[in-house]
Design a protein around this motif. Structure first.
Motif, mmCIF file in Angstrom:
data_model
loop_
_atom_site.group_PDB
_atom_site.id
_atom_site.type_symbol
_atom_site.label_atom_id
_atom_site.label_comp_id
_atom_site.label_asym_id
_atom_site.label_seq_id
_atom_site.Cartn_x
_atom_site.Cartn_y
_atom_site.Cartn_z
ATOM 1 N N TYR A 97 0.830 -1.207 0.000
ATOM 2 C CA TYR A 97 0.000 0.000 0.000
ATOM 3 C C TYR A 97 0.862 1.254 0.000
ATOM 4 C CZ TYR A 97 -3.369 3.570 1.188
ATOM 5 O OH TYR A 97 -4.121 4.711 1.169
ATOM 6 N N THR A 98 1.948 1.248 0.731
ATOM 7 C CA THR A 98 2.806 2.434 0.832
ATOM 8 C C THR A 98 3.324 2.846 -0.536
ATOM 9 O OG1 THR A 98 3.476 1.807 3.076
ATOM 10 C CG2 THR A 98 4.873 3.387 1.920
ATOM 11 N N ALA A 99 3.754 1.871 -1.322
ATOM 12 C CA ALA A 99 4.299 2.181 -2.644
ATOM 13 C C ALA A 99 3.211 2.658 -3.599
ATOM 14 C CB ALA A 99 4.998 0.956 -3.222
ATOM 15 N N THR A 100 2.059 1.991 -3.590
ATOM 16 C CA THR A 100 0.994 2.393 -4.510
ATOM 17 C C THR A 100 0.440 3.773 -4.143
ATOM 18 O OG1 THR A 100 -0.622 1.116 -3.199
ATOM 19 C CG2 THR A 100 0.350 0.032 -5.119
ATOM 20 N N HIS A 101 0.336 4.044 -2.840
ATOM 21 C CA HIS A 101 -0.154 5.360 -2.409
ATOM 22 C C HIS A 101 0.877 6.438 -2.736
ATOM 23 C CE1 HIS A 101 -2.373 8.310 -0.145
ATOM 24 N NE2 HIS A 101 -1.300 8.584 0.580
ATOM 25 N N PHE A 102 2.145 6.129 -2.570
ATOM 26 C CA PHE A 102 3.205 7.082 -2.931
ATOM 27 C C PHE A 102 3.103 7.446 -4.411
ATOM 28 C CE2 PHE A 102 7.276 7.575 -5.073
ATOM 29 C CZ PHE A 102 7.802 8.684 -4.421
ATOM 30 N N CYS A 143 -2.684 -5.672 10.272
ATOM 31 C CA CYS A 143 -1.334 -5.421 9.748
ATOM 32 C C CYS A 143 -1.058 -3.925 9.644
ATOM 33 C CB CYS A 143 -1.177 -6.075 8.378
ATOM 34 S SG CYS A 143 -1.067 -7.876 8.416
ATOM 35 N N HIS A 144 -2.024 -3.168 9.135
ATOM 36 C CA HIS A 144 -1.826 -1.719 9.031
ATOM 37 C C HIS A 144 -1.865 -1.055 10.412
ATOM 38 C CE1 HIS A 144 -1.584 -1.394 4.722
ATOM 39 N NE2 HIS A 144 -2.680 -2.118 4.570
ATOM 40 N N ALA A 145 -2.659 -1.614 11.310
ATOM 41 C CA ALA A 145 -2.677 -1.097 12.682
ATOM 42 C C ALA A 145 -1.310 -1.268 13.336
ATOM 43 C CB ALA A 145 -3.744 -1.810 13.501
ATOM 44 N N ALA A 146 -0.600 -2.327 12.971
ATOM 45 C CA ALA A 146 0.739 -2.563 13.534
ATOM 46 C C ALA A 146 1.705 -1.446 13.170
ATOM 47 C CB ALA A 146 1.280 -3.910 13.035
ATOM 48 N N ARG A 147 1.368 -0.706 12.122
ATOM 49 C CA ARG A 147 2.185 0.444 11.708
ATOM 50 C C ARG A 147 1.441 1.760 11.969
ATOM 51 N NH1 ARG A 147 3.024 -3.621 7.858
ATOM 52 N NH2 ARG A 147 1.275 -2.921 6.570
ATOM 53 N N THR A 148 0.281 1.665 12.605
ATOM 54 C CA THR A 148 -0.618 2.817 12.840
ATOM 55 C C THR A 148 -0.720 3.677 11.579
ATOM 56 O OG1 THR A 148 1.150 4.136 13.909
ATOM 57 C CG2 THR A 148 -0.313 2.865 15.344
ATOM 58 N N ASP A 149 -0.957 3.016 10.463
ATOM 59 C CA ASP A 149 -1.070 3.682 9.173
ATOM 60 C C ASP A 149 -2.555 3.949 8.909
ATOM 61 O OD1 ASP A 149 -0.663 4.689 6.658
ATOM 62 O OD2 ASP A 149 0.694 3.090 6.026
ATOM 63 N N GLU A 150 -2.958 5.195 9.069
ATOM 64 C CA GLU A 150 -4.386 5.525 9.109
ATOM 65 C C GLU A 150 -5.109 5.313 7.785
ATOM 66 O OE1 GLU A 150 -7.371 9.185 10.412
ATOM 67 O OE2 GLU A 150 -5.196 9.366 10.706
ATOM 68 N N LYS A 151 -4.541 5.738 6.673
ATOM 69 C CA LYS A 151 -5.259 5.660 5.395
ATOM 70 C C LYS A 151 -5.639 4.229 5.031
ATOM 71 C CE LYS A 151 -3.516 9.928 3.293
ATOM 72 N NZ LYS A 151 -4.848 10.572 3.179
ATOM 73 N N PRO A 152 -4.697 3.282 5.021
ATOM 74 C CA PRO A 152 -5.103 1.917 4.693
ATOM 75 C C PRO A 152 -5.958 1.270 5.769
ATOM 76 C CG PRO A 152 -2.776 1.973 5.256
ATOM 77 C CD PRO A 152 -3.235 3.393 5.137
ATOM 78 N N MET A 153 -5.784 1.663 7.018
ATOM 79 C CA MET A 153 -6.695 1.149 8.044
ATOM 80 C C MET A 153 -8.128 1.536 7.731
ATOM 81 S SD MET A 153 -5.261 1.303 11.977
ATOM 82 C CE MET A 153 -6.859 0.739 12.600
#
Length: 208
Positions: A97-102, A143-153
């Protein structure tokens, strides 16, 4: 039976901090054992297979090698090797997700957001294999919560509830974060859900 004997018998193993607490603060070890049992050994909302899919995905996201015991528990609960591998694959795909969102943010002329989201979803569909979509969405939230990444959560929260997921099951799964990643991260993850709930019109983690 002493508390250290009880812990070892219940889990089938003893970790160094179990031994330390047994030596210096057995009452704390006893309280922790009760907490741990309720958190992850007691069957609550999540069926055993779903619970271990979430655990395996989370532990891969957290790079927590000690968690290998959950692969064994998953197998004992009836997971196939293909399902175990798919849980790890979902964890790996969550990082895409990080790469596609970037790309969607910085190169939108070439990689528009809708195209990149479709690509991400396509990766998920391939990775999840025999895991049903609702369970895959739950694992991806964690998995995204483990990085507290709000957008994909938020993305996966909306999909999870759209597929019939329950707040009780999500609450149980989010609580797993406490062990490998700590209470502070769990606080942030629950706050993301609470903030998203009214905006996405999904169930909230607690009453306002």
């Amino acid at each position: 039976m002493t508390i250290i004997d009880s812990v070892g018998r219940k889990r089938g193993y003893l970790l160094p901090y179990h031994r330390m607490l047994a030596e210096h603060d057995p009452e704390l070890l006893s309280a922790y054992d009760t907490f741990y049992s309720r958190l992850t050994l007691t069957e609550k909302v999540l069926p055993p297979q779903e619970k271990e899919i979430v655990w395996i995905a989370l532990l891969a996201a957290a790079r927590e090698g000690v968690g290998k015991l959950h692969l064994k528990r998953g197998e004992e609960a009836g997971l196939s090797r293909e399902e175990i591998q798919a849980a790890v694959a979902l964890s790996a795909v969550s990082e895409a997700y990080t790469a596609t969102h970037f790309a969607a943010t910085h190169w939108a002329e070439y990689t528009p957001a809708d195209t990149m989201l479709t690509a991400y979803r396509s990766l998920i569909a391939t990775a999840r294999g025999p895991i049903e979509p609702r369970v895959a969405e739950l694992a991806l939230i964690i998995c995204h919560a483990a990085r507290t990444d709000e957008k994909p959560m938020r993305l996966h929260l909306e999909s999870y509830f759209h597929l019939g997921g329950s707040a009780d099951a999500l609450s149980e799964a989010l609580a797993f974060l406490f062990l490998p990643l700590g209470a502070n991260l769990l606080i942030e993850a629950v706050e993301i859900w609470a903030k998203a709930a009214p905006e996405l019109d999904i169930p909230a983690p607690f009453a306002a």
